[in-house]
Design a protein around this motif. Structure first.
Motif, short mmCIF file in Angstrom:
data_model
loop_
_atom_site.label_atom_id
_atom_site.label_comp_id
_atom_site.label_asym_id
_atom_site.label_seq_id
_atom_site.Cartn_x
_atom_site.Cartn_y
_atom_site.Cartn_z
N PRO A 4 -5.25 10.33 9.50
CA PRO A 4 -6.64 11.11 8.78
C PRO A 4 -6.39 11.46 7.29
O PRO A 4 -7.08 11.61 6.65
CB PRO A 4 -6.98 12.24 9.41
CG PRO A 4 -5.66 12.57 10.03
CD PRO A 4 -4.66 11.26 10.27
N GLY A 5 -4.90 11.24 6.72
CA GLY A 5 -4.44 11.75 5.67
C GLY A 5 -5.17 11.38 4.46
O GLY A 5 -5.59 11.91 3.60
N TRP A 6 -5.23 9.95 4.30
CA TRP A 6 -5.95 9.57 3.09
C TRP A 6 -7.18 9.82 3.05
O TRP A 6 -7.74 10.04 1.75
CB TRP A 6 -5.82 7.81 2.93
CG TRP A 6 -6.07 7.27 1.84
CD1 TRP A 6 -5.25 7.01 0.50
CD2 TRP A 6 -7.45 6.71 1.35
NE1 TRP A 6 -6.16 6.57 -0.36
CE2 TRP A 6 -7.49 6.59 0.02
CE3 TRP A 6 -8.66 7.09 2.08
CZ2 TRP A 6 -8.44 5.91 -0.56
CZ3 TRP A 6 -9.74 6.28 1.25
CH2 TRP A 6 -9.73 6.01 0.17
N TRP A 7 -8.17 10.04 4.03
CA TRP A 7 -9.41 10.33 4.10
C TRP A 7 -9.72 11.61 3.72
O TRP A 7 -10.53 12.08 3.05
CB TRP A 7 -10.13 9.68 5.57
CG TRP A 7 -10.26 8.31 5.62
CD1 TRP A 7 -9.07 7.60 6.31
CD2 TRP A 7 -10.79 7.60 5.01
NE1 TRP A 7 -9.43 6.18 6.10
CE2 TRP A 7 -10.46 6.09 5.29
CE3 TRP A 7 -12.07 7.43 4.07
CZ2 TRP A 7 -11.10 5.22 4.73
CZ3 TRP A 7 -12.52 6.47 3.57
CH2 TRP A 7 -12.24 5.03 4.12
N ALA A 8 -8.83 12.62 4.28
CA ALA A 8 -8.82 13.90 3.94
C ALA A 8 -8.49 14.17 2.40
O ALA A 8 -9.19 14.89 2.04
CB ALA A 8 -7.43 14.69 4.64
N ALA A 9 -7.51 13.30 1.70
CA ALA A 9 -7.32 13.49 0.29
C ALA A 9 -8.48 13.08 -0.33
O ALA A 9 -8.92 13.79 -1.36
CB ALA A 9 -6.09 12.53 0.04
N LEU A 10 -9.42 11.98 0.14
CA LEU A 10 -10.44 11.54 -0.48
C LEU A 10 -11.42 12.58 -0.58
O LEU A 10 -12.07 12.83 -1.54
CB LEU A 10 -10.95 10.38 0.24
CG LEU A 10 -12.22 9.55 -0.49
CD1 LEU A 10 -12.04 9.17 -1.90
CD2 LEU A 10 -13.02 8.56 0.45
N ILE A 11 -11.44 13.33 0.61
CA ILE A 11 -12.51 14.71 0.73
C ILE A 11 -11.87 15.50 -0.27
O ILE A 11 -12.84 16.03 -0.91
CB ILE A 11 -12.75 15.05 2.06
CG1 ILE A 11 -13.39 14.04 3.20
CG2 ILE A 11 -13.53 16.40 2.04
CD1 ILE A 11 -13.52 14.28 4.59
N GLN A 12 -10.92 15.82 -0.56
CA GLN A 12 -10.26 16.84 -1.31
C GLN A 12 -10.49 16.57 -2.74
O GLN A 12 -10.85 17.44 -3.40
CB GLN A 12 -8.80 17.16 -1.17
CG GLN A 12 -8.50 17.59 0.37
CD GLN A 12 -7.26 17.48 0.81
OE1 GLN A 12 -6.31 16.92 -0.02
NE2 GLN A 12 -6.85 18.15 1.88
N VAL A 13 -10.57 15.11 -2.95
CA VAL A 13 -10.70 15.02 -4.55
C VAL A 13 -12.14 14.66 -4.68
O VAL A 13 -12.53 15.48 -5.93
CB VAL A 13 -10.11 13.47 -4.86
CG1 VAL A 13 -10.61 13.11 -6.32
CG2 VAL A 13 -8.54 13.60 -4.90
N VAL A 14 -12.93 14.30 -3.93
CA VAL A 14 -14.47 14.21 -4.22
C VAL A 14 -14.91 15.58 -4.22
O VAL A 14 -15.52 16.13 -5.12
CB VAL A 14 -14.99 13.40 -3.29
CG1 VAL A 14 -16.61 13.45 -3.49
CG2 VAL A 14 -14.53 11.81 -3.49
#
Length: 151
Positions: free
Chosen positions: A50-60
């Motif tokens: 889930p890490g990359w998708w969590a990072a995407l949420i964090q950025v957006v």
């Protein structure tokens, strides 16, 4: 001195600082900047769950909450992603956040929930857009239906 006059600016500053930290955390994980993912100097591989998708949420969501644009929706998404991180990643390791490394997830979760409930504060794109909508509504002429003119 009436301290309540600082409520709006402090709420805006809380939103700005919280979302900036969240955004930086996402940028570190996605692009390897600011020390990289968990201080490794590396970025997460594209699409890793889930890490990359969590990072995407964090950025957006972090960027949009930082700007104060669609703040409540993005704050709910950010809060939910951190609740997921806490319950699915940290809690199985140990109950206590001090021992399971989940303090940042818990703090971000509750911080974004507060922002979602209280709103963005006065220094936000949402607030500016609402003021413009209110001003344009005030400037519209009042329409009187033709049948009401004779009464």
């Amino acid at each position: 001195m009436q301290i309540s006059r600082f409520n709006g600016p402090v709420l805006s500053l809380f939103r700005i600082v919280t979302s900036l930290l969240f955004l930086c955390h996402g940028l570190a994980s996605m692009f390897g900047v600011f020390g990289g993912n968990h201080g490794t100097g590396q970025a997460l591989a594209f699409g890793v769950w889930p890490g990359w998708w969590a990072a995407l949420i964090q950025v957006v969501c972090g960027g949009l909450v930082l700007a104060g644009f669609l703040t409540r929706v993005n704050a709910i998404l950010a809060s939910g992603s951190m609740a997921y991180a806490y319950f699915m990643v940290h809690l199985p390791q140990d109950f206590m956040p001090l021992r399971n490394g989940g303090e940042p997830a818990a703090l971000f979760c509750w911080s974004f929930l507060i922002i979602a409930v209280l709103g963005p504060g006065p220094w936000a794109v949402d607030t500016l857009l609402q003021r413009r909508r209110d001003d344009s509504a005030d400037a519209r002429p009042i329409h009187v239906p033709a049948h009401a003119e004779g009464t």
